[in-house]
Design a protein around this motif. Structure first.
Motif, PDB file in Angstrom:
ATOM      1  N   SER A 120     -93.860-102.546 -19.823  1.00  0.00           N
ATOM      2  CA  SER A 120     -92.789-103.405 -20.134  1.00  0.00           C
ATOM      3  C   SER A 120     -91.561-103.724 -19.069  1.00  0.00           C
ATOM      4  CB  SER A 120     -91.871-102.331 -21.223  1.00  0.00           C
ATOM      5  OG  SER A 120     -90.671-102.857 -21.388  1.00  0.00           O
ATOM      6  N   MET A 121     -91.730-104.890 -18.750  1.00  0.00           N
ATOM      7  CA  MET A 121     -90.858-105.379 -17.581  1.00  0.00           C
ATOM      8  C   MET A 121     -90.058-106.639 -17.647  1.00  0.00           C
ATOM      9  SD  MET A 121     -94.389-105.309 -15.006  1.00  0.00           S
ATOM     10  CE  MET A 121     -95.289-106.342 -16.049  1.00  0.00           C
ATOM     11  N   GLY A 122     -89.298-106.936 -16.871  1.00  0.00           N
ATOM     12  CA  GLY A 122     -88.498-108.245 -16.750  1.00  0.00           C
ATOM     13  C   GLY A 122     -89.318-109.316 -17.073  1.00  0.00           C
ATOM     14  N   ALA A 123     -88.550-110.332 -17.514  1.00  0.00           N
ATOM     15  CA  ALA A 123     -89.461-111.624 -17.877  1.00  0.00           C
ATOM     16  C   ALA A 123     -90.204-112.325 -16.924  1.00  0.00           C
ATOM     17  CB  ALA A 123     -88.483-112.542 -18.561  1.00  0.00           C
ATOM     18  N   LYS A 124     -89.665-112.339 -15.589  1.00  0.00           N
ATOM     19  CA  LYS A 124     -90.309-112.989 -14.475  1.00  0.00           C
ATOM     20  C   LYS A 124     -91.600-112.243 -14.185  1.00  0.00           C
ATOM     21  CE  LYS A 124     -90.872-114.251  -9.969  1.00  0.00           C
ATOM     22  NZ  LYS A 124     -91.535-113.524  -8.953  1.00  0.00           N
ATOM     23  N   ILE A 125     -91.409-110.976 -13.901  1.00  0.00           N
ATOM     24  CA  ILE A 125     -92.696-110.457 -13.453  1.00  0.00           C
ATOM     25  C   ILE A 125     -93.668-110.325 -14.675  1.00  0.00           C
ATOM     26  CG2 ILE A 125     -91.542-108.171 -13.887  1.00  0.00           C
ATOM     27  CD1 ILE A 125     -93.600-106.840 -11.524  1.00  0.00           C
ATOM     28  N   VAL A 161     -91.834-120.670 -13.034  1.00  0.00           N
ATOM     29  CA  VAL A 161     -91.829-119.496 -14.085  1.00  0.00           C
ATOM     30  C   VAL A 161     -90.610-119.889 -14.867  1.00  0.00           C
ATOM     31  CG1 VAL A 161     -91.352-117.164 -14.688  1.00  0.00           C
ATOM     32  CG2 VAL A 161     -93.101-117.917 -12.884  1.00  0.00           C
ATOM     33  N   ASP A 162     -89.445-120.327 -14.342  1.00  0.00           N
ATOM     34  CA  ASP A 162     -88.167-120.497 -14.775  1.00  0.00           C
ATOM     35  C   ASP A 162     -88.464-121.682 -15.849  1.00  0.00           C
ATOM     36  OD1 ASP A 162     -85.588-119.358 -14.548  1.00  0.00           O
ATOM     37  OD2 ASP A 162     -84.834-121.455 -14.026  1.00  0.00           O
ATOM     38  N   ALA A 163     -89.398-122.781 -15.508  1.00  0.00           N
ATOM     39  CA  ALA A 163     -89.391-123.881 -16.146  1.00  0.00           C
ATOM     40  C   ALA A 163     -90.049-123.394 -17.376  1.00  0.00           C
ATOM     41  CB  ALA A 163     -90.042-125.019 -15.329  1.00  0.00           C
ATOM     42  N   PHE A 164     -91.312-122.778 -17.104  1.00  0.00           N
ATOM     43  CA  PHE A 164     -92.046-122.266 -18.201  1.00  0.00           C
ATOM     44  C   PHE A 164     -91.250-121.572 -19.287  1.00  0.00           C
ATOM     45  CE2 PHE A 164     -94.783-118.920 -20.178  1.00  0.00           C
ATOM     46  CZ  PHE A 164     -95.434-119.920 -20.965  1.00  0.00           C
ATOM     47  N   LEU A 165     -90.341-120.680 -18.673  1.00  0.00           N
ATOM     48  CA  LEU A 165     -89.389-119.911 -19.667  1.00  0.00           C
ATOM     49  C   LEU A 165     -88.320-120.501 -20.547  1.00  0.00           C
ATOM     50  CD1 LEU A 165     -88.864-116.562 -17.536  1.00  0.00           C
ATOM     51  CD2 LEU A 165     -90.054-116.600 -19.704  1.00  0.00           C
ATOM     52  N   ASN A 166     -87.981-121.885 -19.925  1.00  0.00           N
ATOM     53  CA  ASN A 166     -87.107-122.840 -20.597  1.00  0.00           C
ATOM     54  C   ASN A 166     -87.978-123.821 -21.265  1.00  0.00           C
ATOM     55  OD1 ASN A 166     -84.638-121.690 -19.520  1.00  0.00           O
ATOM     56  ND2 ASN A 166     -85.005-122.510 -17.530  1.00  0.00           N
ATOM     57  N   ILE A 217     -94.332-112.685 -16.652  1.00  0.00           N
ATOM     58  CA  ILE A 217     -95.037-113.946 -16.683  1.00  0.00           C
ATOM     59  C   ILE A 217     -95.915-114.056 -15.401  1.00  0.00           C
ATOM     60  CG2 ILE A 217     -94.898-116.532 -16.396  1.00  0.00           C
ATOM     61  CD1 ILE A 217     -93.956-115.539 -19.210  1.00  0.00           C
ATOM     62  N   ASP A 218     -95.584-113.476 -14.313  1.00  0.00           N
ATOM     63  CA  ASP A 218     -96.403-113.431 -13.095  1.00  0.00           C
ATOM     64  C   ASP A 218     -97.660-112.657 -13.490  1.00  0.00           C
ATOM     65  OD1 ASP A 218     -94.488-114.717 -11.767  1.00  0.00           O
ATOM     66  OD2 ASP A 218     -93.703-113.032 -10.372  1.00  0.00           O
ATOM     67  N   SER A 219     -97.397-111.640 -14.137  1.00  0.00           N
ATOM     68  CA  SER A 219     -98.670-110.876 -14.639  1.00  0.00           C
ATOM     69  C   SER A 219     -99.495-111.579 -15.456  1.00  0.00           C
ATOM     70  CB  SER A 219     -98.201-109.486 -15.302  1.00  0.00           C
ATOM     71  OG  SER A 219     -97.412-108.650 -14.662  1.00  0.00           O
ATOM     72  N   ALA A 220     -98.966-112.552 -16.228  1.00  0.00           N
ATOM     73  CA  ALA A 220     -99.978-113.064 -17.097  1.00  0.00           C
ATOM     74  C   ALA A 220    -100.477-114.401 -16.531  1.00  0.00           C
ATOM     75  CB  ALA A 220     -99.158-113.819 -18.382  1.00  0.00           C
ATOM     76  N   THR A 221    -100.057-114.862 -15.252  1.00  0.00           N
ATOM     77  CA  THR A 221    -100.660-115.659 -14.442  1.00  0.00           C
ATOM     78  C   THR A 221    -101.422-115.288 -13.453  1.00  0.00           C
ATOM     79  OG1 THR A 221     -99.023-116.102 -12.844  1.00  0.00           O
ATOM     80  CG2 THR A 221     -98.837-117.426 -14.850  1.00  0.00           C
ATOM     81  N   LEU A 222    -101.474-114.048 -13.131  1.00  0.00           N
ATOM     82  CA  LEU A 222    -101.935-113.272 -11.877  1.00  0.00           C
ATOM     83  C   LEU A 222    -101.244-113.564 -10.681  1.00  0.00           C
ATOM     84  CD1 LEU A 222    -105.842-112.717 -12.157  1.00  0.00           C
ATOM     85  CD2 LEU A 222    -103.988-111.475 -13.361  1.00  0.00           C
ATOM     86  N   MET A 223    -100.250-114.451 -10.600  1.00  0.00           N
ATOM     87  CA  MET A 223     -99.378-114.555  -9.573  1.00  0.00           C
ATOM     88  C   MET A 223     -98.718-113.109  -9.133  1.00  0.00           C
ATOM     89  SD  MET A 223     -98.408-115.988  -7.087  1.00  0.00           S
ATOM     90  CE  MET A 223     -98.435-117.897  -6.996  1.00  0.00           C
ATOM     91  N   ASN A 224     -98.449-112.202 -10.043  1.00  0.00           N
ATOM     92  CA  ASN A 224     -98.031-110.987  -9.779  1.00  0.00           C
ATOM     93  C   ASN A 224     -99.090-110.291  -8.698  1.00  0.00           C
ATOM     94  OD1 ASN A 224     -96.115-108.760  -9.865  1.00  0.00           O
ATOM     95  ND2 ASN A 224     -97.672-107.767 -11.007  1.00  0.00           N
ATOM     96  N   LYS A 225    -100.241-110.341  -9.058  1.00  0.00           N
ATOM     97  CA  LYS A 225    -101.317-109.720  -8.020  1.00  0.00           C
ATOM     98  C   LYS A 225    -101.170-110.408  -6.854  1.00  0.00           C
ATOM     99  CE  LYS A 225    -102.266-106.794 -10.032  1.00  0.00           C
ATOM    100  NZ  LYS A 225    -101.502-105.575 -10.092  1.00  0.00           N
ATOM    101  N   GLY A 226    -101.035-111.714  -6.804  1.00  0.00           N
ATOM    102  CA  GLY A 226    -101.134-112.470  -5.401  1.00  0.00           C
ATOM    103  C   GLY A 226    -100.092-112.139  -4.737  1.00  0.00           C
TER     104      GLY A 226
END
Ligand code: NDP
Ligand code: MG
Length: 393
Positions: free
Chosen positions: A203-208, A333-338, A210-219
């Motif tokens: 359970s994390m903040g919104a930005k990370i 990510v901001d644009a996706f969240l909006n 979404i990053d986890s869902a796109t795998l950018m977090n791992k990048g």
């Protein structure tokens, strides 16, 4: 262990609130010295009343009066504005600065804390992604330790403890795979933000999230690992481990592998960053092997989750390339969240920015700032021109 006076920069977020749980669980070892939030004045006030810090900062100046009035009867200094966020870390009484702001916005306060020789507990991975060379060089010059809070990097750090003389052959960063593991690009074309925000394990903040869902977090974590542990790109592997129990692994030059395990609970890495090199008792839940009869591992799908491939590309390119992908990612990510762009378009925006933004091989601080700003502008243009007619999620 001597009592540690801690500044929590980003106290109202996922990491910040869990850090306060860590402090509350061990009041003999930790004292909150400073709390910093962006605009969530209500929670900041509540936290300040509970922990009685020396000072608080609210970045949003329009909330100053509210915070000041609420804390007036207490001996707590109140400041506001982004300059104050940057400067508060200089306070002499602070031992550890927990850098837990999300995104590029966390860079300036972390750099200033390093300049003032504060030990850093680093959750804000974007700081190392954007300007890893600068941050690590400054830390070396000032004799400052940066202890990782990101669970994978904390795992690597824990595996390396006692091994400082020994060379790393490679590391394996584990990834849960996020909510869309196993999906095809066709499946992902229409996923909603609500689906993307449902992480299976953390359970994390919104930005990370979404990053986890796109795998950018791992990048971003691959790049973070390079700077924390002085590794070459080919020494950093990612393996998908859906249960999130093995938090990462180090393979040494004799072929031996060490792993660090535990429940997916950020309080553990936060706690270790505060207590290193000691381990002190915690009341948090323990792992039970029989609840996890199978721990599994698989290769990441770089064709579907192209962000991970883009991050490796930026890492190999070096210079300001990681700064470019970070800025493009924050905007996308901001644009996706909006509801302005779709899930797969996040990676398209990043790829286009990486191709089009000006490359600088050895940027200085000012050039990083300019590169971040220029990339944001470029990303905004791409989003407006290509995707402005996006239907909502
Ligand atoms: P959140 O969005 O939950 O929290 C962000 C925090 O930063 C909030 O306290 C927010 O204040 C504050 N903040 C944001 N912008 C500013 C600013 N300009 N000035 C001052 N304060 C600001 O994020 P997370 O806690 O999830 O993540 C924080 C960092 O830790 C990220 O870099 C993330 O990648 C990293 N991380 C997080 C993990 C997690 O489990 N959450 C795991 C590993 C790493 P306000 O509430 O007032 O807006
Ligand atoms: Mg992580």
């Amino acid at each position: 262990m001597k009592i540690k006076h801690i500044a929590i920069i980003g106290c109202t977020g996922s990491i910040g609130t869990q850090a306060l749980e860590v402090v509350a669980a061990n009041p003999d070892y930790f004292k909150v010295e400073v709390l910093v939030a962006n605009s969530n004045a209500d929670l900041l006030i509540q936290q300040a009343l509970a922990t009685q810090p020396n000072a608080v900062v609210i970045a949003d100046e329009s909330k100053y009066k509210q915070v000041k009035a609420a804390l007036l009867p207490h001996d707590i200094k109140v400041f506001a504005g982004s300059k104050a966020v940057e400067q508060i870390v200089e306070m002499e009484s602070i031992d550890i600065v927990l850098a837990a702001i999300v995104g590029y916005a966390g860079l300036a306060s972390t750099l200033n804390a390093i300049r003032h020789k504060k030990t850093i507990a680093l959750a804000n991975k974007e700081t190392l992604v954007v300007a890893g060379d600068l941050v690590t060089r400054l830390a070396l010059e000032n004799g400052v330790n940066i202890y990782p809070v990101d669970s994978e990097h904390s795992a690597i750090f824990q595996c390396l403890t006692g091994e400082w003389e020994n060379s790393i052959e490679k590391i394996y960063l584990t990834a849960s795979g996020g909510p869309f593991r196993g999906k095809t690009r066709a499946d992902l074309a229409e996923v909603t933000k609500l689906q993307a925000l449902k992480h299976p394990n953390w359970s994390m903040g919104a930005k990370i999230t979404i990053d986890s869902a796109t795998l950018m977090n791992k990048g971003l974590e691959v790049i973070e690992a390079k700077w924390l542990f002085h590794l070459k790109p080919e020494q950093i592997d990612v393996i998908v481990h859906p249960q999130s129990i093995v938090h990462s692994l180090v393979q040494f030059t004799d072929g031996s592998i060490k792993a660090q395990m535990g429940l997916p609970d950020m309080k553990l890495p936060i706690h270790y960053a505060f207590t290193y090199p000691y381990r002190i008792p915690t009341p948090f839940p323990r792992f039970n092997f029989f609840n996890y009869p199978q721990l599994t591992f698989e290769a990441p799908d770089l064709q579907t989750f192209t962000n991970l491939a883009l991050a490796y590309e930026a890492l190999k390119k070096g210079g300001n390339a990681p700064c470019i992908i970070n800025a493009a990612n924050e905007m996308a990510v901001d644009a996706f969240l909006n509801d302005t762009i779709k899930f797969l378009q996040i990676a398209e925006v990043i790829e286009t920015c990486l191709a089009k933004a000006t490359f600088i091989a050895q940027p200085n601080y000012e050039q990083y700032i300019a590169s971040d700003a220029d990339t944001r502008e470029l990303a905004k243009q791409i989003i407006n021109e290509r995707y402005h007619s996006r239907t909502s999620n």
